[in-house]
Design a protein around this motif. Structure first.
Motif, PDB file in Angstrom:
ATOM      1  N   UNK A  89       0.834  -1.179   0.000  1.00  0.00           N
ATOM      2  CA  UNK A  89       0.000   0.000   0.000  1.00  0.00           C
ATOM      3  C   UNK A  89       0.882   1.247   0.000  1.00  0.00           C
ATOM      4  N   UNK A  90       0.433   2.257  -0.693  1.00  0.00           N
ATOM      5  CA  UNK A  90       1.127   3.528  -0.609  1.00  0.00           C
ATOM      6  C   UNK A  90       0.103   4.646  -0.527  1.00  0.00           C
ATOM      7  N   UNK A  91       0.574   5.782  -0.080  1.00  0.00           N
ATOM      8  CA  UNK A  91      -0.307   6.938   0.105  1.00  0.00           C
ATOM      9  C   UNK A  91       0.182   8.120  -0.729  1.00  0.00           C
ATOM     10  N   UNK A  92       0.765   7.819  -1.887  1.00  0.00           N
ATOM     11  CA  UNK A  92       1.286   8.872  -2.755  1.00  0.00           C
ATOM     12  C   UNK A  92       0.172   9.850  -3.114  1.00  0.00           C
ATOM     13  N   UNK A  93      -0.943   9.326  -3.574  1.00  0.00           N
ATOM     14  CA  UNK A  93      -2.058  10.164  -4.002  1.00  0.00           C
ATOM     15  C   UNK A  93      -2.537  11.058  -2.865  1.00  0.00           C
ATOM     16  N   UNK A  94      -2.660  10.513  -1.676  1.00  0.00           N
ATOM     17  CA  UNK A  94      -3.110  11.286  -0.514  1.00  0.00           C
ATOM     18  C   UNK A  94      -2.211  12.499  -0.285  1.00  0.00           C
ATOM     19  N   UNK A  95      -0.903  12.267  -0.245  1.00  0.00           N
ATOM     20  CA  UNK A  95       0.030  13.360   0.032  1.00  0.00           C
ATOM     21  C   UNK A  95       0.162  14.306  -1.167  1.00  0.00           C
ATOM     22  N   UNK A  96       0.067  13.791  -2.372  1.00  0.00           N
ATOM     23  CA  UNK A  96       0.115  14.649  -3.565  1.00  0.00           C
ATOM     24  C   UNK A  96      -1.071  15.602  -3.561  1.00  0.00           C
ATOM     25  N   UNK A  97      -2.253  15.072  -3.249  1.00  0.00           N
ATOM     26  CA  UNK A  97      -3.452  15.924  -3.196  1.00  0.00           C
ATOM     27  C   UNK A  97      -3.365  16.923  -2.048  1.00  0.00           C
TER      28      UNK A  97
ATOM     29  N   UNK B 143      -1.119  19.345  -5.867  1.00  0.00           N
ATOM     30  CA  UNK B 143      -0.429  19.267  -7.155  1.00  0.00           C
ATOM     31  C   UNK B 143      -0.983  18.094  -7.957  1.00  0.00           C
ATOM     32  N   UNK B 144      -0.937  18.234  -9.256  1.00  0.00           N
ATOM     33  CA  UNK B 144      -1.407  17.182 -10.152  1.00  0.00           C
ATOM     34  C   UNK B 144      -0.350  16.095 -10.280  1.00  0.00           C
ATOM     35  N   UNK B 145      -0.784  14.952 -10.813  1.00  0.00           N
ATOM     36  CA  UNK B 145       0.185  13.893 -11.113  1.00  0.00           C
ATOM     37  C   UNK B 145       1.238  14.427 -12.064  1.00  0.00           C
ATOM     38  N   UNK B 146       0.794  15.172 -13.060  1.00  0.00           N
ATOM     39  CA  UNK B 146       1.714  15.723 -14.061  1.00  0.00           C
ATOM     40  C   UNK B 146       2.776  16.609 -13.404  1.00  0.00           C
ATOM     41  N   UNK B 147       2.351  17.480 -12.495  1.00  0.00           N
ATOM     42  CA  UNK B 147       3.281  18.400 -11.843  1.00  0.00           C
ATOM     43  C   UNK B 147       4.290  17.647 -10.968  1.00  0.00           C
ATOM     44  N   UNK B 148       3.817  16.661 -10.214  1.00  0.00           N
ATOM     45  CA  UNK B 148       4.733  15.889  -9.368  1.00  0.00           C
ATOM     46  C   UNK B 148       5.673  15.060 -10.228  1.00  0.00           C
TER      47      UNK B 148
ATOM     48  N   UNK C   1       2.473   8.889 -16.630  1.00  0.00           N
ATOM     49  CA  UNK C   1       2.006   7.503 -16.458  1.00  0.00           C
ATOM     50  C   UNK C   1       2.828   6.686 -15.454  1.00  0.00           C
ATOM     51  N   UNK C   2       4.104   7.000 -15.321  1.00  0.00           N
ATOM     52  CA  UNK C   2       4.924   6.285 -14.341  1.00  0.00           C
ATOM     53  C   UNK C   2       4.398   6.536 -12.934  1.00  0.00           C
ATOM     54  N   UNK C   3       4.151   7.790 -12.615  1.00  0.00           N
ATOM     55  CA  UNK C   3       3.614   8.121 -11.299  1.00  0.00           C
ATOM     56  C   UNK C   3       2.223   7.526 -11.110  1.00  0.00           C
ATOM     57  N   UNK C   4       1.408   7.578 -12.150  1.00  0.00           N
ATOM     58  CA  UNK C   4       0.053   7.001 -12.081  1.00  0.00           C
ATOM     59  C   UNK C   4       0.122   5.508 -11.775  1.00  0.00           C
ATOM     60  N   UNK C   5       1.049   4.806 -12.393  1.00  0.00           N
ATOM     61  CA  UNK C   5       1.208   3.372 -12.125  1.00  0.00           C
ATOM     62  C   UNK C   5       1.570   3.111 -10.667  1.00  0.00           C
ATOM     63  N   UNK C   6       2.392   3.967 -10.087  1.00  0.00           N
ATOM     64  CA  UNK C   6       2.739   3.814  -8.673  1.00  0.00           C
ATOM     65  C   UNK C   6       1.541   4.115  -7.783  1.00  0.00           C
ATOM     66  N   UNK C   7       0.809   5.174  -8.109  1.00  0.00           N
ATOM     67  CA  UNK C   7      -0.352   5.540  -7.291  1.00  0.00           C
ATOM     68  C   UNK C   7      -1.431   4.464  -7.317  1.00  0.00           C
ATOM     69  N   UNK C   8      -1.653   3.848  -8.469  1.00  0.00           N
ATOM     70  CA  UNK C   8      -2.704   2.831  -8.587  1.00  0.00           C
ATOM     71  C   UNK C   8      -2.213   1.441  -8.209  1.00  0.00           C
TER      72      UNK C   8
END
Length: 71
Positions: A1-9, A13-18, A27-34
């Motif tokens: 489990x990770x909480x990347x999306x939680x802390x990014x939000x 900041x958007x996925x693109x910005x991070x 897409x690399x970050x999206x793959x990690x978040x999902x």
């Protein structure tokens, strides 16, 4: 489990910005978040460092909680 999306939000900041801050494509970050892919320890540290630079004070264990704590 990770909480990347939680802390990014939390950093507002958007996925693109991070992803850009990390020098990655979105897409690399999206793959990690999902959880489609698991980041390496080095990549996990980069993510936490980027979040900290964006003003979100968090640790590796905050963003990537140990298995026994994520249940």
């Amino acid at each position: 489990m990770n909480r990347i999306s939680h802390y990014r939000k939390k950093a507002n900041v958007s996925q693109q910005a991070l992803a850009q801050k990390l020098g990655w494509i979105q897409p690399r970050l999206a793959n990690y978040e999902t959880k489609a892919r698991t980041p390496s320890l080095a990549d996990s540290r980069l993510i936490v460092n980027a979040l900290n630079q964006l003003g979100i004070l968090c640790s590796l264990d905050d963003v990537f909680p140990p298995e026994n704590e994520s249940k």
